[in-house]
Design a protein around this motif. Structure first.
Motif, PDB file in Angstrom:
ATOM      1  N   LEU A 275      10.399   0.188   4.353  1.00 33.43           N
ATOM      2  CA  LEU A 275       9.729   2.351   4.281  1.00 33.43           C
ATOM      3  C   LEU A 275       8.620   1.896   3.984  1.00 33.43           C
ATOM      4  O   LEU A 275       7.858   2.165   4.850  1.00 33.43           O
ATOM      5  CB  LEU A 275      10.648   2.459   3.229  1.00 33.43           C
ATOM      6  CG  LEU A 275      10.343   4.679   3.282  1.00 33.43           C
ATOM      7  CD1 LEU A 275      10.454   4.903   4.724  1.00 33.43           C
ATOM      8  CD2 LEU A 275      10.836   5.245   2.449  1.00 33.43           C
ATOM      9  N   ALA A 276       7.406   0.908   3.442  1.00 32.57           N
ATOM     10  CA  ALA A 276       6.406   1.344   3.257  1.00 32.57           C
ATOM     11  C   ALA A 276       5.111   0.786   3.921  1.00 32.57           C
ATOM     12  O   ALA A 276       4.274   1.440   5.053  1.00 32.57           O
ATOM     13  CB  ALA A 276       5.773   0.624   1.903  1.00 32.57           C
ATOM     14  N   ARG A 277       6.152  -0.031   4.403  1.00 30.01           N
ATOM     15  CA  ARG A 277       5.249  -0.277   6.459  1.00 30.01           C
ATOM     16  C   ARG A 277       4.935   0.859   7.189  1.00 30.01           C
ATOM     17  O   ARG A 277       4.461   1.216   8.048  1.00 30.01           O
ATOM     18  CB  ARG A 277       6.008  -1.874   6.962  1.00 30.01           C
ATOM     19  CG  ARG A 277       5.319  -3.487   5.891  1.00 30.01           C
ATOM     20  CD  ARG A 277       5.877  -4.227   6.599  1.00 30.01           C
ATOM     21  NE  ARG A 277       7.506  -4.703   7.134  1.00 30.01           N
ATOM     22  CZ  ARG A 277       8.243  -5.265   6.100  1.00 30.01           C
ATOM     23  NH1 ARG A 277       7.866  -5.439   5.031  1.00 30.01           N
ATOM     24  NH2 ARG A 277       9.303  -4.851   6.790  1.00 30.01           N
ATOM     25  N   LEU A 278       6.936   0.869   6.980  1.00 28.85           N
ATOM     26  CA  LEU A 278       7.078   1.762   8.003  1.00 28.85           C
ATOM     27  C   LEU A 278       5.826   3.543   7.783  1.00 28.85           C
ATOM     28  O   LEU A 278       5.279   4.163   9.150  1.00 28.85           O
ATOM     29  CB  LEU A 278       8.251   2.752   8.156  1.00 28.85           C
ATOM     30  CG  LEU A 278       8.652   3.203   9.536  1.00 28.85           C
ATOM     31  CD1 LEU A 278       8.396   3.316  10.541  1.00 28.85           C
ATOM     32  CD2 LEU A 278       9.951   4.167   8.832  1.00 28.85           C
ATOM     33  N   LEU A 279       5.158   3.520   6.659  1.00 30.98           N
ATOM     34  CA  LEU A 279       5.200   5.036   6.804  1.00 30.98           C
ATOM     35  C   LEU A 279       3.406   4.654   5.625  1.00 30.98           C
ATOM     36  O   LEU A 279       2.303   5.059   6.297  1.00 30.98           O
ATOM     37  CB  LEU A 279       5.329   5.994   4.934  1.00 30.98           C
ATOM     38  CG  LEU A 279       6.673   6.364   4.922  1.00 30.98           C
ATOM     39  CD1 LEU A 279       7.489   6.908   3.936  1.00 30.98           C
ATOM     40  CD2 LEU A 279       6.577   7.810   6.501  1.00 30.98           C
ATOM     41  N   GLU A 280       2.547   3.007   5.641  1.00 25.37           N
ATOM     42  CA  GLU A 280       1.504   2.353   5.891  1.00 25.37           C
ATOM     43  C   GLU A 280       1.081   3.091   4.268  1.00 25.37           C
ATOM     44  O   GLU A 280      -0.210   3.717   3.955  1.00 25.37           O
ATOM     45  CB  GLU A 280       1.250   3.225   7.385  1.00 25.37           C
ATOM     46  CG  GLU A 280       1.488   2.668   7.893  1.00 25.37           C
ATOM     47  CD  GLU A 280       0.702   2.806   9.116  1.00 25.37           C
ATOM     48  OE1 GLU A 280      -0.352   3.475   9.611  1.00 25.37           O
ATOM     49  OE2 GLU A 280       0.677   2.084  10.322  1.00 25.37           O
ATOM     50  N   SER A 281       1.913   3.418   3.955  1.00 28.10           N
ATOM     51  CA  SER A 281       2.092   3.068   2.647  1.00 28.10           C
ATOM     52  C   SER A 281       3.030   2.959   1.369  1.00 28.10           C
ATOM     53  O   SER A 281       3.958   3.300   1.595  1.00 28.10           O
ATOM     54  CB  SER A 281       1.909   5.508   2.260  1.00 28.10           C
ATOM     55  OG  SER A 281       1.745   5.592   0.993  1.00 28.10           O
ATOM     56  N   GLU A 282       2.112   3.799   0.323  1.00 29.73           N
ATOM     57  CA  GLU A 282       3.604   3.251  -1.135  1.00 29.73           C
ATOM     58  C   GLU A 282       3.360   3.820  -1.794  1.00 29.73           C
ATOM     59  O   GLU A 282       4.352   3.528  -3.287  1.00 29.73           O
ATOM     60  CB  GLU A 282       2.154   1.975  -2.019  1.00 29.73           C
ATOM     61  CG  GLU A 282       2.411   0.586  -1.431  1.00 29.73           C
ATOM     62  CD  GLU A 282       1.448  -0.389  -2.292  1.00 29.73           C
ATOM     63  OE1 GLU A 282       1.486  -0.504  -2.947  1.00 29.73           O
ATOM     64  OE2 GLU A 282       1.220  -1.642  -1.193  1.00 29.73           O
TER      65      GLU A 282
END
Length: 186
Positions: free
Chosen positions: A159-166
């Motif tokens: 999910l973090a990779r998909l959204l490019e956010s943590e």
């Protein structure tokens, strides 16, 4: 897959007053926008029917809805526990375990991720305000599209990779939450 499109089952919501199954259109529309074919199985615990969906569907969305019965994680319901639907708990637990055994995708939303935690050995707060008070109001009022609080995503998670956010802003409309996280989860 049907003609190259994944078939995704959305676990049904249930309305006691109308004795009816239903689904939020946004869930179906979101899947359609991504090229999937959404499908809603009937609410039941017939293993033959559920096995059909487990074989034919490529993924499953465990949606929101009723509270998870505390009996699912070996506790007695408190006076503050909300309305439960044991048939739905049984159906969703069977589908979850079957999907994992078949290496199929599962997304838990609200009640869905709480059920995932309970099925795999975790526990829940039965009533957030009473058992885990905070400044966050987890009982948002409609239209539910605002930010109730921020969540931290596991670094390098899909999910973090998909959204490019943590970090992610989320809404919140529930009163149960994960208390003890099940061992398989982070």
């Amino acid at each position: 897959m049907y003609k190259g499109r994944p078939i995704i089952a959305l676990m049904p919501l249930y309305d006691e007053k109308k004795d009816s199954y239903w689904m939020l259109p946004g869930y179906m529309k979101a899947l359609e926008e991504q090229g999937a074919i959404p499908l809603m199985p009937p609410l039941n615990a017939d293993r033959t029917q559920l096995d059909f969906f487990l074989e034919e569907c490529d993924g499953f969305v465990l949606t929101g809805g009723h509270d998870i019965s505390p009996r699912l994680y070996s506790q007695e319901p408190s006076a503050r526990c909300g309305l439960t639907l044991p048939l739905r708990d049984d159906m969703d637990a069977y589908v979850l375990k079957g999907a994992v055994q078949r290496d199929k995708a599962v997304l838990g939303i609200c009640r869905g991720h709480q059920l995932m935690n309970a099925v795999y050995g975790g526990t829940l707060y039965q009533d957030i305000p009473a058992e885990c008070p905070s400044e966050v109001d987890h009982r948002m009022q409609p239209p539910y599209d605002g930010c109730a609080h921020m969540v931290r995503l596991e670094a390098e998670s899909p999910l973090a990779r998909l959204l490019e956010s943590e970090e992610l802003a989320v809404n919140s409309c529930h009163h149960q939450a994960i208390r003890e996280l099940a061992a398989p989860f982070r």
